[in-house]
Design a protein around this motif. Structure first.
Motif, mmCIF file in Angstrom:
data_model
loop_
_atom_site.group_PDB
_atom_site.id
_atom_site.type_symbol
_atom_site.label_atom_id
_atom_site.label_comp_id
_atom_site.label_asym_id
_atom_site.label_seq_id
_atom_site.Cartn_x
_atom_site.Cartn_y
_atom_site.Cartn_z
ATOM 1 N N ILE A 193 13.370 35.399 -16.538
ATOM 2 C CA ILE A 193 14.170 35.677 -15.348
ATOM 3 C C ILE A 193 14.943 36.975 -15.585
ATOM 4 C CG2 ILE A 193 15.961 34.821 -13.775
ATOM 5 C CD1 ILE A 193 13.337 33.137 -13.838
ATOM 6 N N ARG A 194 14.792 37.915 -14.684
ATOM 7 C CA ARG A 194 15.472 39.205 -14.787
ATOM 8 C C ARG A 194 16.493 39.421 -13.675
ATOM 9 N NH1 ARG A 194 14.342 38.545 -19.208
ATOM 10 N NH2 ARG A 194 12.454 39.236 -20.203
ATOM 11 N N VAL A 195 16.306 38.684 -12.584
ATOM 12 C CA VAL A 195 17.198 38.807 -11.432
ATOM 13 C C VAL A 195 17.288 37.434 -10.765
ATOM 14 C CG1 VAL A 195 15.346 39.516 -9.855
ATOM 15 C CG2 VAL A 195 17.681 40.210 -9.367
ATOM 16 N N VAL A 196 18.446 37.138 -10.204
ATOM 17 C CA VAL A 196 18.598 35.899 -9.446
ATOM 18 C C VAL A 196 18.877 36.255 -7.994
ATOM 19 C CG1 VAL A 196 19.288 34.349 -11.298
ATOM 20 C CG2 VAL A 196 21.032 35.721 -10.192
ATOM 21 N N PRO A 197 18.413 35.452 -7.083
ATOM 22 C CA PRO A 197 17.560 34.290 -7.283
ATOM 23 C C PRO A 197 16.110 34.691 -7.571
ATOM 24 C CG PRO A 197 17.928 34.601 -4.935
ATOM 25 C CD PRO A 197 18.759 35.637 -5.660
ATOM 26 N N THR A 198 15.451 33.857 -8.354
ATOM 27 C CA THR A 198 14.016 33.977 -8.606
ATOM 28 C C THR A 198 13.406 32.596 -8.388
ATOM 29 O OG1 THR A 198 14.202 35.793 -10.198
ATOM 30 C CG2 THR A 198 12.224 34.431 -10.344
ATOM 31 N N ALA A 199 12.347 32.558 -7.586
ATOM 32 C CA ALA A 199 11.659 31.304 -7.289
ATOM 33 C C ALA A 199 10.318 31.283 -8.009
ATOM 34 C CB ALA A 199 11.442 31.161 -5.789
ATOM 35 N N LEU A 200 9.972 30.124 -8.556
ATOM 36 C CA LEU A 200 8.689 29.918 -9.216
ATOM 37 C C LEU A 200 7.990 28.741 -8.561
ATOM 38 C CD1 LEU A 200 10.387 31.467 -11.419
ATOM 39 C CD2 LEU A 200 9.020 30.255 -13.089
ATOM 40 N N TYR A 201 6.673 28.852 -8.444
ATOM 41 C CA TYR A 201 5.865 27.743 -7.956
ATOM 42 C C TYR A 201 4.982 27.278 -9.104
ATOM 43 C CZ TYR A 201 2.301 25.082 -5.503
ATOM 44 O OH TYR A 201 1.445 24.085 -5.105
ATOM 45 N N PHE A 202 5.057 25.983 -9.400
ATOM 46 C CA PHE A 202 4.251 25.377 -10.448
ATOM 47 C C PHE A 202 3.171 24.519 -9.803
ATOM 48 C CE2 PHE A 202 8.131 26.403 -12.627
ATOM 49 C CZ PHE A 202 7.736 26.727 -13.913
ATOM 50 N N LYS A 203 1.945 24.704 -10.229
ATOM 51 C CA LYS A 203 0.827 23.889 -9.748
ATOM 52 C C LYS A 203 0.236 23.204 -10.972
ATOM 53 C CE LYS A 203 -3.380 24.035 -7.034
ATOM 54 N NZ LYS A 203 -3.019 23.309 -5.860
ATOM 55 N N GLY A 204 0.189 21.890 -10.922
ATOM 56 C CA GLY A 204 -0.308 21.139 -12.063
ATOM 57 C C GLY A 204 0.545 21.357 -13.308
ATOM 58 N N GLY A 205 1.828 21.641 -13.093
ATOM 59 C CA GLY A 205 2.750 21.844 -14.194
ATOM 60 C C GLY A 205 2.725 23.230 -14.805
ATOM 61 N N LYS A 206 1.873 24.111 -14.288
ATOM 62 C CA LYS A 206 1.773 25.476 -14.807
ATOM 63 C C LYS A 206 2.240 26.469 -13.748
ATOM 64 C CE LYS A 206 -1.561 24.561 -18.276
ATOM 65 N NZ LYS A 206 -0.724 23.735 -19.052
ATOM 66 N N GLU A 207 2.987 27.489 -14.201
ATOM 67 C CA GLU A 207 3.454 28.494 -13.249
ATOM 68 C C GLU A 207 2.265 29.188 -12.606
ATOM 69 O OE1 GLU A 207 5.753 32.753 -13.018
ATOM 70 O OE2 GLU A 207 6.246 31.464 -14.721
ATOM 71 N N GLN A 208 2.264 29.190 -11.272
ATOM 72 C CA GLN A 208 1.192 29.852 -10.530
ATOM 73 C C GLN A 208 1.666 31.176 -9.947
ATOM 74 O OE1 GLN A 208 -1.203 27.522 -7.837
ATOM 75 N NE2 GLN A 208 -1.454 29.256 -6.482
ATOM 76 N N SER A 209 2.897 31.204 -9.434
ATOM 77 C CA SER A 209 3.403 32.435 -8.823
ATOM 78 C C SER A 209 4.917 32.437 -8.856
ATOM 79 C CB SER A 209 2.877 32.570 -7.386
ATOM 80 O OG SER A 209 3.179 31.415 -6.630
ATOM 81 N N ARG A 210 5.475 33.631 -8.636
ATOM 82 C CA ARG A 210 6.928 33.771 -8.619
ATOM 83 C C ARG A 210 7.326 34.879 -7.656
ATOM 84 N NH1 ARG A 210 9.722 35.266 -13.882
ATOM 85 N NH2 ARG A 210 8.509 33.549 -14.687
ATOM 86 N N LYS A 211 8.571 34.801 -7.225
ATOM 87 C CA LYS A 211 9.129 35.824 -6.333
ATOM 88 C C LYS A 211 10.591 35.999 -6.695
ATOM 89 C CE LYS A 211 9.392 38.404 -2.556
ATOM 90 N NZ LYS A 211 8.905 39.743 -2.578
ATOM 91 N N ALA A 212 10.960 37.218 -7.038
ATOM 92 C CA ALA A 212 12.351 37.545 -7.338
ATOM 93 C C ALA A 212 12.975 38.209 -6.124
ATOM 94 C CB ALA A 212 12.419 38.480 -8.543
#
Length: 104
Positions: free
Chosen positions: A67-86
Motif C-alpha cells: 500500500i502506497r496511498v490510501v484509500p486503496t481497494a483490492l479485489y481477491f478472487k479465490g483468496g488471491k489478489e486479482q486487481s487493485r485500485k488506489a
C-alpha cells in the motif's frame, strides 16, 4: 451500504478460505478515505466491502500488501489478489471498487 471492519488475522483467514471479496485499506487521518466512507454509507451497492484500518504508519499491512496511498481497494478472487485500485487526485469511488471484479 456498510463496510465490515477487519484486521490482519481476519484478512488472512478469508484468503485461506479461498473467498472472493473486496477490501479497502483506509486511514482515519485521510480526507479521501472520509469522503469515500460517506459515499459508501450512502450507496445501495450489492456487494460486500471489508475495511482494513491502516491509520498506524507502523501497521505491517502497508508493506505486506504494497500500500502506497490510501484509500486503496483490492479485489481477491479465490483468496488471491486479482486487481487493485488506489486513489487518484480525485480520490476513489464506489463504482471503481466494484469494477475491480471485472478487471483482467
Amino acid at each position: 451500504m456498510k463496510t465490515v471492519k477487519i484486521d490482519n488475522d481476519t484478512l488472512n483467514r478469508m484468503k485461506s478460505e479461498g473467498r472472493d471479496f473486496y477490501v479497502i485499506f483506509m486511514a482515519g487521518w485521510c480526507g479521501y478515505c472520509a469522503a469515500l466512507k460517506g459515499e459508501i454509507n450512502a450507496a445501495d451497492a450489492a456487494f460486500e466491502l471489508f475495511e482494513f484500518d491502516i491509520s498506524d504508519e507502523e501497521c505491517p499491512a502497508w508493506e505486506d500488501y504494497g500500500i502506497r496511498v490510501v484509500p486503496t481497494a483490492l479485489y481477491f478472487k479465490g483468496g488471491k489478489e486479482q486487481s487493485r485500485k488506489a486513489a487518484s487526485f480525485t480520490g476513489l469511488r464506489v463504482k471503481e471498487i466494484k469494477a475491480l471484479s471485472s478487471s483482467p
